[in-house]
Design an enzyme around this catalytic site. Structure first.
Site, PDB file in Angstrom:
ATOM      1  CB  THR A  95      -0.933  -0.004   1.230  1.00 14.10           C
ATOM      2  OG1 THR A  95      -1.795  -1.148   1.144  1.00 14.10           O
ATOM      3  CG2 THR A  95      -1.783   1.258   1.289  1.00 14.10           C
ATOM      4  CB  ILE A 131       4.859   1.104   3.982  1.00 12.65           C
ATOM      5  CG1 ILE A 131       3.899   0.768   5.135  1.00 12.65           C
ATOM      6  CG2 ILE A 131       4.807   2.594   3.638  1.00 12.65           C
ATOM      7  CD1 ILE A 131       2.440   1.130   4.901  1.00 12.65           C
ATOM      8  CE  LYS A 132       4.262   0.228  -4.974  1.00 20.12           C
ATOM      9  NZ  LYS A 132       3.392  -0.052  -6.143  1.00 20.12           N
ATOM     10  CG  LEU A 133       7.853   4.815   1.670  1.00 22.27           C
ATOM     11  CD1 LEU A 133       8.926   4.379   2.654  1.00 22.27           C
ATOM     12  CD2 LEU A 133       7.247   6.152   2.105  1.00 22.27           C
TER      13      LEU A 133
END
Length: 316
Positions: A95, A131-133
């Site tokens: 996400t 967690i997508k960054l």
């Protein structure tokens, strides 16, 4: 004869690059990845209307401020879609943090913690979430902080070797180097098509994979953004590959031998000293393609986030 998708699964962990739960259920991938563009696309699917309604209800209970309600609805919608996807994949959901925070380490960390709390409150443990960054210097520093807190990260929009090296040195869990978007840039620049083996995106990911394995980095390499199955098959053996439903379909319909192209050498070469901020910026800046594609990717995700917010605001 077994399909190419079946053979690929024996060499590589297959991940679905979509927010469409029906498509995910069809291809039974290990994990799934989403991004602002895919969440926007998913939000337009009629069957997802109850998820939007539930997200709005949540946001209204948190705040009376309209702008805050829009933010909270978007965050909860991404989590609600993630929760549904986790019912059909055994592994993890990725996400993404708001792309507008791509140059804000503190803001990215705060947003990531908020998303994780939403998942945790719904009974989803950290070991099922990435967690997508964006792979900016600030995004990589945010990931470094989050990894130490037990929040695994997926560093996306990765186009340069400098980005890949900085991610490994920060100890991030996983990177998503983009194949197709690299090829797009070279195709537009040189005005020609590429054979899969000479595809600049394939060459880039192969180089990153080999560097990681030679130096004993644990960061997972997950090739992403494919334009055709030729690119995918040239990366057979990569740790993971995240693939859109239309290309998963092509692989399922194709037969013929799938050859392992990438092999883990389990190397232990001496690692160079970690890059400084200045070195990262300089090295990344030497790659015109990467500079352009990173900036474009962030802009495009921000545009789609804005469209999603406008759609939500109209429903509040």
């Amino acid at each position: 004869m077994t399909t190419k998708l079946e053979q690929l699964r024996k060499l590589t962990t297959v991940v679905a690059d979509t927010g469409d739960i029906e498509a995910i259920a069809k291809y039974t991938p290990e994990d799934a990845t989403t991004n602002p563009s895919l969440i926007l696309k998913a939000a337009e699917i009629t069957e997802y209307a109850p998820l939007i309604d539930a997200s709005i209800e949540y946001a209204k209970a948190q705040s009376n401020d309209k702008a805050q309600q829009v933010q909270d609805t978007c965050d909860m919608l991404a989590v609600n879609i993630g929760k549904e996807i986790l019912k059909v994949v055994p592994g993890r959901i990725s996400t993404e943090v708001d792309a507008r925070l791509s140059y804000d380490t503190e803001g990215s960390v705060a947003k990531a913690r908020q998303l994780i709390k939403m998942y945790n409150d719904a009974g989803i443990t950290n070991d099922r979430i990435l967690i997508k960054l964006a792979s900016t210097w600030e995004g990589i520093r945010a990931a470094e902080i989050l990894e130490k807190e037990g929040i695994n990260c997926n560093l996306t929009l990765l186009f340069s070797f400098a980005q890949a090296r900085a991610c490994a040195e920060a100890g991030v869990y996983l990177i998503s180097p983009f194949v197709g978007r690299i090829m797009d840039w070279y195709k537009a620049k040189e005005g020609r098509d590429f054979e899969p083996s000479e595809d600049p995106g394939v060459v880039s990911v192969t180089g990153i994979y080999n560097y990681y394995k030679e130096h004993g980095y644990n960061t997972v390499v997950m090739g992403a953004s494919f334009r055709n199955i030729g690119e995918i098959l040239e990366l057979a053996g990569c740790d993971r590959l995240t693939i859109s439903p239309n290309l998963l379909q092509e692989l399922e319909e194709a037969t013929g031998e799938v050859v392992e192209k990438l092999v883990d050498t389990n190397g232990n070469k001496a690692r160079p000293a970690a890059m400084t901020h200045a070195e990262f910026l300089w090295d990344h800046n030497q790659d015109a393609m990467a500079v352009e594609k990173l900036a474009e990717g962030i802009r495009n995700f921000a545009v789609d986030q804005g469209k999603l917010e406008a759609m939500i605001a109209a429903k509040l």
